[in-house]
Design an enzyme around this catalytic site. Sequence first.
Site, PDB file in Angstrom:
ATOM      1  N   GLY A 208       0.818  -1.202   0.000  1.00 56.54           N
ATOM      2  CA  GLY A 208       0.000   0.000   0.000  1.00 56.54           C
ATOM      3  C   GLY A 208       0.855   1.256   0.000  1.00 56.54           C
ATOM      4  CB  SER A 209      -0.015   4.718   0.806  1.00 54.38           C
ATOM      5  OG  SER A 209      -0.509   4.626   2.139  1.00 54.38           O
ATOM      6  CD  GLU A 230       5.147  -4.150  -4.008  1.00 55.38           C
ATOM      7  OE1 GLU A 230       4.833  -3.551  -5.059  1.00 55.38           O
ATOM      8  OE2 GLU A 230       4.993  -5.370  -3.836  1.00 55.38           O
ATOM      9  CB  CYS A 263       1.407  -0.823 -12.447  1.00 51.58           C
ATOM     10  SG  CYS A 263       0.197  -1.242 -13.721  1.00 51.58           S
TER      11      CYS A 263
END
Length: 460
Positions: A208-209, A230, A263
């Site tokens: 995520g962010s 990630e 993406c």
Amino acid sequence: MSDTAKIISPVDGSIYAERPIATDAAVEAAVSTARAAQAEWRHTTVAERSKYILAFLDALMAMNDDIVTELAWQMGRPTRFGGEKGGVEERTRAAVAMAEEALAPYYPPEKPGFRRYVARDPLGLVLVIAPWNYPYLTAVNTIVPALLSGNAVILKHATQTLLVGERFAEAFARSGLPKGLFQNIVLSHAQTERLVGSGQIDHINFTGSVSGGRVIERAAAGTFASLGLELGGKDPAYVMADAKLDHAIENLVDGAFYNSGQCCCGIERIYVDERVYDDFVDGFADLTKKYVVGSPLDAETTLGPMARGAVADTVREQVAEAKRKGATPLVDMKVAADRPGSPYLAPEVLVDVNHQMAVMREESFGPVVGIMKVRGDDEAVSLMNDSPYGLTASIWTADTDRAAALGSRIETGTVFMNRCDYLDPQLVWTGVKDTGRGVTLSKFGFETLTQPKSFHLREI
């Protein structure tokens, strides 16, 4: 009345699905059941586990026609692309194929009078917090190797794609996987933080962010659970003078705009050698203009809506700021639904850009790319490294040795040559800087989901 999680479809703004958020008692029960199931599962062989995983894959693939339509409604990917079936199958089969070797004990050189080896024990309970942009692929990266390693898994999927979790659960049920080993639960953000910080989870994988990753890291503090994060990306490409331009253009356009630019490893900035810059830019813009923006349910649509209008507005703001600072748009496509607040956003190519513009340094996660002219390798590498992120970088050249040498200077988790926006299940998937920490895929992905245990046995 209990709280619910709602999927607001980007197709038309309707509520596509709604599910009740789990009660705290249900969360506790899920953890308890998973622990009990894992206590037996850890003693099964890798071969036994693999049979269940392959049966799960068959069950999931059999649902693909329905899944493709569901994905269009949930997050906007055009149905013509067929969902994520190919990648899910490739990664699952690769994980099964490498599991025996990846999980086998390590034996050091023999020492008279001793038997020594290092076994790999499962961690226990793995929590996967999955995103909406590639909802099957990102989840399967951890779920499959976690189960193959002898762990139990709890999946908390993004609200935008919460039906994906149900599909996973249905496929595992059809596979005959022992009950409790895989559980899909709908959680609020507060519940997720409490679960992460409860001390009952052994490994957390979050995609995520950056801000979301920081929340997870803070919540897990003091639990000693391992983390895989990630997070953001701003992946660059460098087109060298000897690149095969038609190949580079075709692949970089796709790398920038596939999935409406949503993406993790999509191309967000491109640096082109000055000797081929004009030809590259002309070809890139011409190909971009061929996209058809529209409903993802229409067969002719090649660029569907972004998952949320707010995310599309971030891209609009970046483009507007870049234009105020002197950037030149080359596409300027008119789309009736392309307006503030709408998830429908036309692709854009910007030139006359620089690193004082947000579009060249901050994550866009949408259908926009900036292209800069460079004088050579040193300038290209400097600009590629001028980012808080580092997931992938691609080099477009005919010289493999030169690409490898340049790749060693780039701050990134993966270096591509003449390709982009792809995960090879035999290679480790990781990032540097604010992109996060930890790994998935390859044999190294199995190592993050297991604990090494040494055996030092002395003969008397």
